[in-house]
Design a protein around this motif. Structure first.
Motif, PDB file in Angstrom:
ATOM      1  N   PHE A 104     -34.028  23.559  94.732  1.00 59.62           N
ATOM      2  CA  PHE A 104     -33.520  23.911  96.063  1.00 59.62           C
ATOM      3  C   PHE A 104     -33.587  25.422  96.276  1.00 59.62           C
ATOM      4  N   LEU A 105     -33.169  26.185  95.270  1.00 58.76           N
ATOM      5  CA  LEU A 105     -33.204  27.648  95.395  1.00 58.76           C
ATOM      6  C   LEU A 105     -34.646  28.125  95.594  1.00 58.76           C
ATOM      7  N   LEU A 106     -35.562  27.544  94.795  1.00 58.43           N
ATOM      8  CA  LEU A 106     -36.957  27.964  94.933  1.00 58.43           C
ATOM      9  C   LEU A 106     -37.520  27.572  96.292  1.00 58.43           C
ATOM     10  N   GLY A 107     -37.101  26.391  96.781  1.00 55.93           N
ATOM     11  CA  GLY A 107     -37.538  25.980  98.113  1.00 55.93           C
ATOM     12  C   GLY A 107     -37.082  26.989  99.160  1.00 55.93           C
ATOM     13  N   THR A 108     -35.854  27.448  99.024  1.00 54.26           N
ATOM     14  CA  THR A 108     -35.325  28.467  99.933  1.00 54.26           C
ATOM     15  C   THR A 108     -36.126  29.764  99.793  1.00 54.26           C
ATOM     16  N   GLY A 109     -36.449  30.115  98.547  1.00 50.39           N
ATOM     17  CA  GLY A 109     -37.250  31.309  98.307  1.00 50.39           C
ATOM     18  C   GLY A 109     -38.613  31.219  98.968  1.00 50.39           C
ATOM     19  N   ASP A 110     -39.206  30.023  98.889  1.00 49.21           N
ATOM     20  CA  ASP A 110     -40.497  29.804  99.528  1.00 49.21           C
ATOM     21  C   ASP A 110     -40.387  30.052 101.023  1.00 49.21           C
TER      22      ASP A 110
ATOM     23  N   SER B 235     -36.087   4.981  93.480  1.00 47.62           N
ATOM     24  CA  SER B 235     -36.527   6.344  93.234  1.00 47.62           C
ATOM     25  C   SER B 235     -37.812   6.648  94.006  1.00 47.62           C
ATOM     26  N   ALA B 236     -38.774   5.721  93.922  1.00 45.81           N
ATOM     27  CA  ALA B 236     -40.033   5.913  94.654  1.00 45.81           C
ATOM     28  C   ALA B 236     -39.773   5.959  96.151  1.00 45.81           C
ATOM     29  N   THR B 237     -38.877   5.075  96.618  1.00 42.22           N
ATOM     30  CA  THR B 237     -38.580   5.029  98.054  1.00 42.22           C
ATOM     31  C   THR B 237     -37.952   6.344  98.531  1.00 42.22           C
ATOM     32  N   ILE B 238     -36.984   6.816  97.770  1.00 45.53           N
ATOM     33  CA  ILE B 238     -36.317   8.069  98.146  1.00 45.53           C
ATOM     34  C   ILE B 238     -37.329   9.215  98.137  1.00 45.53           C
ATOM     35  N   GLY B 239     -38.186   9.216  97.132  1.00 42.98           N
ATOM     36  CA  GLY B 239     -39.208  10.265  97.036  1.00 42.98           C
ATOM     37  C   GLY B 239     -40.123  10.262  98.256  1.00 42.98           C
ATOM     38  N   ILE B 240     -40.572   9.072  98.634  1.00 40.44           N
ATOM     39  CA  ILE B 240     -41.461   8.966  99.800  1.00 40.44           C
ATOM     40  C   ILE B 240     -40.726   9.426 101.051  1.00 40.44           C
ATOM     41  N   ALA B 241     -39.481   8.969 101.205  1.00 40.09           N
ATOM     42  CA  ALA B 241     -38.705   9.341 102.391  1.00 40.09           C
ATOM     43  C   ALA B 241     -38.574  10.858 102.492  1.00 40.09           C
ATOM     44  N   ALA B 242     -38.218  11.493 101.359  1.00 40.21           N
ATOM     45  CA  ALA B 242     -38.031  12.945 101.378  1.00 40.21           C
ATOM     46  C   ALA B 242     -39.341  13.651 101.705  1.00 40.21           C
ATOM     47  N   THR B 243     -40.439  13.173 101.115  1.00 36.88           N
ATOM     48  CA  THR B 243     -41.730  13.814 101.332  1.00 36.88           C
ATOM     49  C   THR B 243     -42.183  13.697 102.787  1.00 36.88           C
ATOM     50  N   TRP B 244     -42.117  12.473 103.311  1.00 45.52           N
ATOM     51  CA  TRP B 244     -42.583  12.280 104.680  1.00 45.52           C
ATOM     52  C   TRP B 244     -41.716  13.030 105.681  1.00 45.52           C
ATOM     53  N   LEU B 245     -40.420  12.948 105.509  1.00 44.71           N
ATOM     54  CA  LEU B 245     -39.532  13.688 106.407  1.00 44.71           C
ATOM     55  C   LEU B 245     -39.806  15.189 106.315  1.00 44.71           C
ATOM     56  N   GLY B 246     -40.036  15.642 105.082  1.00 44.45           N
ATOM     57  CA  GLY B 246     -40.324  17.054 104.867  1.00 44.45           C
ATOM     58  C   GLY B 246     -41.592  17.483 105.588  1.00 44.45           C
ATOM     59  N   PRO B 264     -42.061  26.193 105.298  1.00 44.48           N
ATOM     60  CA  PRO B 264     -42.800  25.476 104.257  1.00 44.48           C
ATOM     61  C   PRO B 264     -42.250  24.080 103.976  1.00 44.48           C
ATOM     62  N   VAL B 265     -43.173  23.169 103.648  1.00 47.46           N
ATOM     63  CA  VAL B 265     -42.782  21.796 103.326  1.00 47.46           C
ATOM     64  C   VAL B 265     -41.796  21.780 102.161  1.00 47.46           C
ATOM     65  N   SER B 266     -42.077  22.635 101.154  1.00 51.53           N
ATOM     66  CA  SER B 266     -41.267  22.588  99.935  1.00 51.53           C
ATOM     67  C   SER B 266     -39.791  22.828 100.249  1.00 51.53           C
ATOM     68  N   PHE B 267     -39.530  23.708 101.212  1.00 53.46           N
ATOM     69  CA  PHE B 267     -38.141  23.972 101.570  1.00 53.46           C
ATOM     70  C   PHE B 267     -37.464  22.697 102.068  1.00 53.46           C
ATOM     71  N   PHE B 268     -38.161  21.986 102.968  1.00 56.66           N
ATOM     72  CA  PHE B 268     -37.560  20.775 103.531  1.00 56.66           C
ATOM     73  C   PHE B 268     -37.402  19.689 102.477  1.00 56.66           C
ATOM     74  N   VAL B 269     -38.454  19.493 101.665  1.00 61.01           N
ATOM     75  CA  VAL B 269     -38.398  18.399 100.688  1.00 61.01           C
ATOM     76  C   VAL B 269     -37.289  18.662  99.664  1.00 61.01           C
ATOM     77  N   THR B 270     -37.209  19.893  99.137  1.00 58.88           N
ATOM     78  CA  THR B 270     -36.179  20.164  98.127  1.00 58.88           C
ATOM     79  C   THR B 270     -34.781  20.041  98.743  1.00 58.88           C
ATOM     80  N   SER B 271     -34.622  20.501  99.990  1.00 59.23           N
ATOM     81  CA  SER B 271     -33.305  20.383 100.620  1.00 59.23           C
ATOM     82  C   SER B 271     -32.932  18.925 100.814  1.00 59.23           C
ATOM     83  N   LEU B 272     -33.905  18.127 101.265  1.00 58.63           N
ATOM     84  CA  LEU B 272     -33.620  16.711 101.512  1.00 58.63           C
ATOM     85  C   LEU B 272     -33.256  16.000 100.211  1.00 58.63           C
ATOM     86  N   TYR B 277     -29.118  13.438  96.926  1.00 60.35           N
ATOM     87  CA  TYR B 277     -28.368  13.372  95.675  1.00 60.35           C
ATOM     88  C   TYR B 277     -26.874  13.584  95.929  1.00 60.35           C
ATOM     89  N   LEU B 278     -26.571  14.593  96.754  1.00 63.03           N
ATOM     90  CA  LEU B 278     -25.162  14.887  97.041  1.00 63.03           C
ATOM     91  C   LEU B 278     -24.492  13.711  97.730  1.00 63.03           C
TER      92      LEU B 278
END
Lengths: 291, 314, 284
Positions: A104-110, B235-246, B264-272, B277-278
């Motif tokens: 998450f932190l790295l994503g924010t950094g990106d 797990s696969a379903t959640i992964g796909i959901a996060a990726t596509w939404l991202g 960037p996509v990575s920001f959205f995917v990692t946040s999602l 998880y939370l």
């Protein structure tokens, strides 16, 4: 002869004011990493030690975006990351949470790097470590934060040890294990903030793992292990600064290489010694059987 | 209605070729990472899973410097370094394994940092560190797609063969040994599985998302169900959901400030992924769940031991 | 709670009166009532999930019961009471952890204090004394991670003895030991109880290793408890009432097995089939 020395100890290495800063802050950073490393290895928190500097890098990128001192962003993100990992971890296990917070932190950094074209050399020096990069850091800040970290670890030593070795027993003794672990994570976060500018975000963790792991193969006495860990870390950093100044290559590489070499030597030495001891024990066993 | 659709899916989302590619590749990667990830989480090997990406990146930098195909550098370095930490970590518990992984990781990353330094200073390619650290799903080599799919199918096949012995040795290594399972080899082959999964995901979506998709969805899934096979599906379903939404959000974000840059996509995917998880952590904080949770691991082991002792006595 | 014997005494080290523990809607312990006197060796026996750990937490003051009272040496329980020595199940240490046996034991003396330990003669003497008490002086300077399970268990007992407790709580000390080490640990604990007059509450899921040394048994099942001598408690009707269904006590060659339905419940009350689906190939 003097030319050889001149080649190794390039002129200006000890006289230039920014180099003096480097030597002093390098030493401070090595001492702290050596002490923290003892607990990192004891607790098996290698992943956290890796994740906090890397995640902190994102904070530096954010600070660059806002035009603030990068070390402040670094400290905010590494301490924030430490707090989140401590908050989310359950029953002493935090590898999954560490991975999640790191990404998450790295994503924010990106995101920060994407929104703003950060001046590249600054980012490079934060990633790889920069002997000359230290001049930008206030040496007083490093010293104060360093002393703070060491003092906190000295105070926490026994409860942290008990909590690391047997958390249930520690809890029964009235120690607030969770809070103690949280404090430790924050100390790692703070130490990260002063180590990264010198050693680099990518390899700060090598200084927090390899020297202490090497020390644990050499001595079983806890205080001696701390001392040995600090000694290895300090020598590692000194040689790295020296070679990096001469070659112009990133400090982080040398720190990682030398610290790993120390680990390899210590482990090899331990294996040789225990083999010798085992054979002695075997001989005794054999003589017992035959008699 | 049409306006709302436009807000949700910015114009051109469904016709854009690179979006199409990203959606497809993202799904493949999410499935493989998700399935492998369940075992990574059960075995407590998140750190190795993350480190394999860095191992691979070092190999990729090396091959890049010599002008070879990065895929093989990635895979080779991953497997060799992974085997190295496997051998060094042998005879250690979880804590010690993480420390030996850390030592190898430091060495390999040191070399990687040096190579990266050379790559960036000698070849004048800007943004190489960013690409290695973060990666981007929109800029990947389309010729890699078939390789990724083949590698993914191979990984899944491999895991299918390993499934039963791997599950038993992950839950109770002593029992697995007693039943004649070569635990060390099983662990090594699983490490190869991880290396393959990480290699293919890192190459197309970057090291950052590779770790995120390997650990995050699986960690969420094992909280939703205690059945391993079902956890893999989740797990696969959640992964796909996060990726596509991202991907969708990143596409939409071209209209967000600063306009025209895109987030960037990575920001959205990692946040999602963190968000999912939370939610699983705090929505499921029902006392009964917590009580059950604390016992699950020991119960699993007990159940196996019980069966085993019954079998032995009969 | 069924009171089979009730020796009223004012010298009780531990007394539990009408203890109920409830986790939201689930009653984990109900109406637990017993007392332990100085020098008594009591086995807390029960299948997994019966509430043994919860009961230990209550006695340690880590968990406040919803109802009832718990006193140690006449005073209400408090967190971190030096009068209660706690021996955790086991420690997880790497073989090369830089920690010697005496360092681990010394943590029992002042592990909760701030600051680094300063070498002192009285500290060393105290540590040596408990090391001698558990017959661990031979390996006092050996690294803890390289000791056997039985040796580590003895160190943990030594550590718990350092605060001069009146009550020693041992959480499943035998579950990870081979038969011989388990026997040694039981003998050691029993002699400590007798010689030093320390009351012992030892948690186990199998009562057989303790049969010769237990003064009393507290049998815990489904949140209910019965206390008394082994002969008084381990009987068909007493245990059936605890479990809430018919169980049978079988005595074979000096061993006691508790059997209920199709399962041997003395070691495992859980229905394993309930979790088998998560095992995959584990149980084929």
């Amino acid at each position: 002869m003097s030319t050889v020395w001149n080649a190794i100890l390039s002129p200006g290495m000890f006289s230039e004011s920014f180099m003096i800063n480097t030597w002093i802050s390098g030493t401070i950073v090595a001492v702290i990493s050596g002490i923290i490393g003892f607990f990192v290895v004891l607790r098996g928190s290698a992943f956290v030690a890796h994740a906090l500097p890397k995640g902190g890098f994102a904070g530096a990128a954010g600070a660059a975006l806002l035009g603030v001192n990068t070390v402040i962003g670094l400290a905010l993100f590494s301490v924030g990351g430490a707090l989140s990992i401590g908050w989310l971890s359950r029953r002493g296990r935090h590898d999954v949470v560490t991975a999640l917070i790191l990404t998450f932190l790295l994503g924010t950094g990106d995101l920060f790097l994407n929104l703003h074209d950060v001046y590249a050399p600054e980012i490079y020096s934060l990633l790889f470590g920069e002997v000359l990069g230290v001049s930008g850091v206030e040496i007083v800040d490093t010293a104060v934060l360093g002393i703070l970290c060491v003092a906190a670890l000295v105070i926490l030593y026994r409860p942290l040890m008990l909590a690391s070795v047997m958390s249930e027993g520690a809890e029964a003794r009235g120690i607030r294990v969770r809070q103690i672990e949280m404090c430790f994570l924050v100390i790692v976060g703070l130490a990260t903030a002063i180590t990264v500018p010198i050693v680099g975000a990518l390899l700060t963790f090598s200084l927090m793992i390899a020297p202490a792991a090497a020390a644990s193969y050499v001595t079983h006495h806890p205080m001696r292990a701390v001392g040995m860990s600090v000694a290895i870390a300090v020598v590692t950093v000194w040689i790295s600064i020296l070679v990096s100044y001469d070659t112009g290559l990133p400090v982080g590489f040398f720190v990682a290489a030398i610290a790993t070499a120390a680990y390899g030597l210590a482990r090899g030495w331990r294996n040789l010694r225990s083999r010798g001891r085992l054979s002695a024990r075997d001989r005794q066993k054999l003589s017992e059987q035959t008699s | 209605m049409k306006k709302l659709l436009h807000v949700l899916f910015a114009p051109g989302f469904f016709t854009n070729a690179s979006v199409g590619h990203a959606v497809l590749v993202g799904a493949v990667v999410a499935i493989i990472s998700g399935v492998v990830g369940v075992f990574v989480v059960i075995r407590g090997q998140s750190y190795l899973g993350h480190a394999l990406g860095d191992f691979g990146a070092t190999g990729a930098s090396a091959t890049f410097l010599f002008g070879l195909a990065t895929l093989w550098g990635f895979l080779g370095a991953g497997v060799i370094s992974g085997a190295g930490s496997d051998v060094l970590g042998h005879g250690h518990r979880r804590r010690g394994r993480d420390v030996t992984t850390g030592v190898i990781h430091a060495l390999v990353m040191g070399i990687g940092a040096l190579l990266l330094y050379f790559d960036t200073t000698m070849t004048n390619v800007t943004g190489a560190p960013e690409t290695i650290l973060f990666g981007s799903i929109f800029v990947f080599d389309p010729s890699l797609v078939p390789v990724v799919v083949v590698l993914g199918v191979l990984t899944l096949l491999f895991l299918l063969i390993l499934y039963r012995p791997l599950l038993l040795s992950s839950l109770d290594a002593d029992l697995a040994k007693a039943r004649g399972i070569p635990v060390r080899w099983v662990s090594f082959f699983f490490m190869c599985c991880m290396a393959m999964a990480v290699a293919q995901s890192s190459l197309v979506i970057g090291a950052l998302l590779s770790t995120a998709l390997l650990i995050g969805p699986a960690a969420t899934a094992v909280r939703l169900t205690k059945r391993t096979s079902l956890a893999m599906v989740w797990s696969a379903t959640i992964g796909i959901a996060a990726t596509w939404l991202g991907i969708l959000l990143a596409y939409d974000s071209y209209d967000w400030p600063p306009v025209g840059r895109g987030w960037p996509v990575s920001f959205f995917v990692t946040s999602l992924i963190l968000l999912f998880y939370l939610v699983s952590r705090f929505r499921l904080r029902h006392p009964l769940t917590v009580a059950r949770e604390t016992q699950t691991e020991s119960r699993r082991k007990e159940a196996i031991r019980h069966e085993y002792s019954v079998e032995r006595h009969s | 709670m069924m009171e089979i014997t009730q020796r009223g005494s004012h010298g009780d080290v531990l007394t539990l009166k009408d203890v109920h523990v409830q986790f939201h809607n689930r009653l984990v312990l109900q109406h637990i009532e017993f007392a332990i006197q100085p020098g008594e060796f009591v086995g807390l026996i029960g299948p997994n999930g019966a509430g043994k750990t919860t009961l230990l937490k209550v006695i340690l003051g880590l968990l406040t019961p919803n109802r009832g009272s718990v006193t140690v040496d006449g005073l209400p329980v408090k967190h971190g009471n030096p009068l209660v020595g706690y021996v955790p199940q086991k420690i997880h240490l790497e073989p090369d952890t830089p920690l010697r046996a005496r360092d681990l034991v010394a943590l029992g003396l002042d592990g909760h204090r701030w600051g680094i330990p300063l070498p002192s003669r009285s500290r060393r003497e105290k540590v040596d004394e408990v090391l001698r008490a558990v017959d661990a002086l031979d390996f006092a300077d050996a690294p803890v991670g390289r000791l056997s399970g039985g040796e580590q268990q003895r160190l943990l007992i030594a550590q718990a003895l350092l605060t001069q407790p009146k009550l020693l709580l041992l959480d499943e000390p035998l579950s990870n030991l081979d038969i011989r080490s388990a026997h040694e640990v039981v003998r050691l604990v029993s002699s400590i109880a007798q010689n030093q007059g320390i009351a012992v509450l030892l948690v186990a899921h199998d009562m057989n290793p303790l049969l010769g040394v237990m003064d009393k048994i507290v049998y815990l099942a489904a949140g209910n408890a019965a206390i008394g001598t082994v002969d008084e408690v381990v009987q068909n009707e007493v245990l059936s009432r605890l479990y809430g269904y018919d169980v049978e006590v079988i005595r074979v060659r000096g061993r006691i097995l508790v059997v209920g339905g199709n399962n041997e419940v003395s070691t495992d009350l859980l229905q394993p089939t309930q979790h088998l689906d998560s095992m995959g190939g584990a149980t084929d």
